[in-house]
Design an enzyme around this catalytic site. Structure first.
Site, PDB file in Angstrom:
ATOM      1  N   ASP A 253      40.279   9.652-100.499  1.00 55.17           N
ATOM      2  CA  ASP A 253      41.047   8.543 -99.922  1.00 55.17           C
ATOM      3  C   ASP A 253      40.077   7.442 -99.502  1.00 55.17           C
ATOM      4  OD1 ASP A 253      39.956   9.354 -97.406  1.00 55.17           O
ATOM      5  OD2 ASP A 253      41.603  10.779 -97.179  1.00 55.17           O
TER       6      ASP A 253
ATOM      7  N   GLY B 259      46.341  19.709 -99.180  1.00 56.21           N
ATOM      8  CA  GLY B 259      47.201  18.980-100.104  1.00 56.21           C
ATOM      9  C   GLY B 259      46.495  17.808-100.762  1.00 56.21           C
ATOM     10  N   THR B 260      45.764  17.030 -99.984  1.00 53.98           N
ATOM     11  CA  THR B 260      45.063  15.857-100.519  1.00 53.98           C
ATOM     12  C   THR B 260      44.031  16.255-101.569  1.00 53.98           C
ATOM     13  OG1 THR B 260      45.363  14.619 -98.458  1.00 53.98           O
ATOM     14  CG2 THR B 260      43.579  13.906 -99.907  1.00 53.98           C
TER      15      THR B 260
ATOM     16  N   HIS C  31      35.256  14.079 -87.145  1.00 57.43           N
ATOM     17  CA  HIS C  31      36.252  13.402 -87.980  1.00 57.43           C
ATOM     18  C   HIS C  31      36.206  11.892 -87.747  1.00 57.43           C
ATOM     19  CE1 HIS C  31      39.834  13.069 -90.422  1.00 57.43           C
ATOM     20  NE2 HIS C  31      40.422  12.364 -89.470  1.00 57.43           N
TER      21      HIS C  31
ATOM     22  N   LYS D 233      45.715   6.091-102.860  1.00 58.71           N
ATOM     23  CA  LYS D 233      47.101   6.560-102.762  1.00 58.71           C
ATOM     24  C   LYS D 233      47.975   5.423-102.244  1.00 58.71           C
ATOM     25  CE  LYS D 233      45.835   9.865-100.018  1.00 58.71           C
ATOM     26  NZ  LYS D 233      45.836  11.047 -99.120  1.00 58.71           N
TER      27      LYS D 233
END
EC number: 2.7.6.1
Length: 313
Positions: free
Chosen positions: A170, A226-227, A131, A193
């Site tokens: 994002d 969700g994203t 990540h 966002k």
């Protein structure tokens, strides 16, 4: 015993370990990894490993603390049994999102995990799509950081035509998505966002042209999804013909599978760095690709002291 490869697995993902071993023309070595009635973990390596090159396949996914403890105890058992070298094959690195101090008086948990690995005797780490890439710097031992890109790129080329645009959900994922767009020679879009005013709902704006195109959202992991699901809705509202998603690590916690099922996504492609739960297996939109051949190739190169750099794409 001669310097041979031994593949071991905890209870996190034995199927992936079996696939890797099959690619290498061998079977997973026998180890007893279980819990006592009070929850303590017990490990016993069942065969001689003296002088061997041991690889433990164990993603530290849910239940993360059990899987992490299994891994460090297996490493300790192998070290005490005189394995020549122990490599932790951790396709999904748990605690990776806690890679910095995001608030006062909090730990850097990803660093703590790295310290645990080194303390018990791990001599090399093989992981995939961290990540935060800087986690490699938390180790004082070699870290081979692979990417699932070859597997995902092959799928995208096979399934979709030329009318494709790669989309980052994002700003943080732009570099990853740009690399895919470059390899596929497609356009790039970004979902931005932001809250225009305090106390207002978060608005999603698309930067780039998606109108009339097949939009493919790219991310390193999907947790509650969700994203990704909100991004799919936004892309369709901005004229995308259809929306698909690809990610490496299917964490899929909480309402994730339900959200994907009810979302505007046509398909959601993941890899098998983490095993799918039954709900995810039964979701018609979710398709899982295997990274076992990629990991097996890396293991063989590491064992033979060959270069692994050609796999870092």
């Amino acid at each position: 015993m001669p310097n041979i490869i031994k593949i071991f697995s905890g209870n996190a993902h034995p199927q992936l370990a079996d696939e890797i071993a099959a690619h290498l023309g061998m079977q997973v070595s026998e180890a007893d990894v279980r819990k006592f009635s009070d929850g303590e973990i017990f490990v016993e390596i069942k065969k001689n490993v003296r002088g061997t090159d041991a690889f433990i396949v164990q993603p530290t996914c849910t239940p993360v603390n059990d899987n992490l403890m299994e891994l460090v105890l297996m490493v300790d058992a192998l070290r005490r049994a005189s394995a020549r070298r122990i490599t932790a094959v951790v396709p999904y690195y748990g605690y990776a999102r806690q890679d910095r101090k995001s608030a006062p008086r909090v730990p850097i948990s990803a660093k703590v995990v790295a310290e645990m690995f080194m303390a018990v005797g791990v001599r090399r780490v093989l992981c995939m799509d961290l990540h935060a890439g800087q986690i490699q710097g938390f180790f004082n031992i070699p870290v081979d950081h692979l990417y699932a890109a070859p597997v995902l790129l092959k799928h995208i080329k096979k399934e979709f035509g030329e009318d494709v645009v790669m989309v980052s959900p994002d700003a943080g994922g732009v570099e990853r998505t740009r690399a895919f767009a470059k390899r596929l020679n497609t356009g790039l879009a970004i979902i931005d966002k932001r809250r225009d005013r305090p106390n207002e709902c978060e608005a999603m704006h698309v930067i780039g042209d998606v109108r009339g195109k097949v939009a493919i959202l790219m991310d390193d992991m999907a947790d509650t999804a969700g994203t990704i699901c909100n991004g799919a809705k936004t892309l369709l509202e901005n004229g995308a013909k259809e929306v698909h998603a690809c990610c490496t690590h299917p964490v899929l916690s909480g309402p994730a599978v339900e959200r994907i099922t009810n979302s505007d996504l046509k398909s959601f492609v993941v890899t098998n760095t983490i095993p799918l739960g039954e709900e995810a297996k039964n979701c018609p939109k979710i398709k899982q690709l295997s990274v076992s051949a990629l990991l097996a190739d890396a293991i063989e190169r590491i064992h033979n002291e060959d270069s692994v750099s050609s796999l870092f794409v």
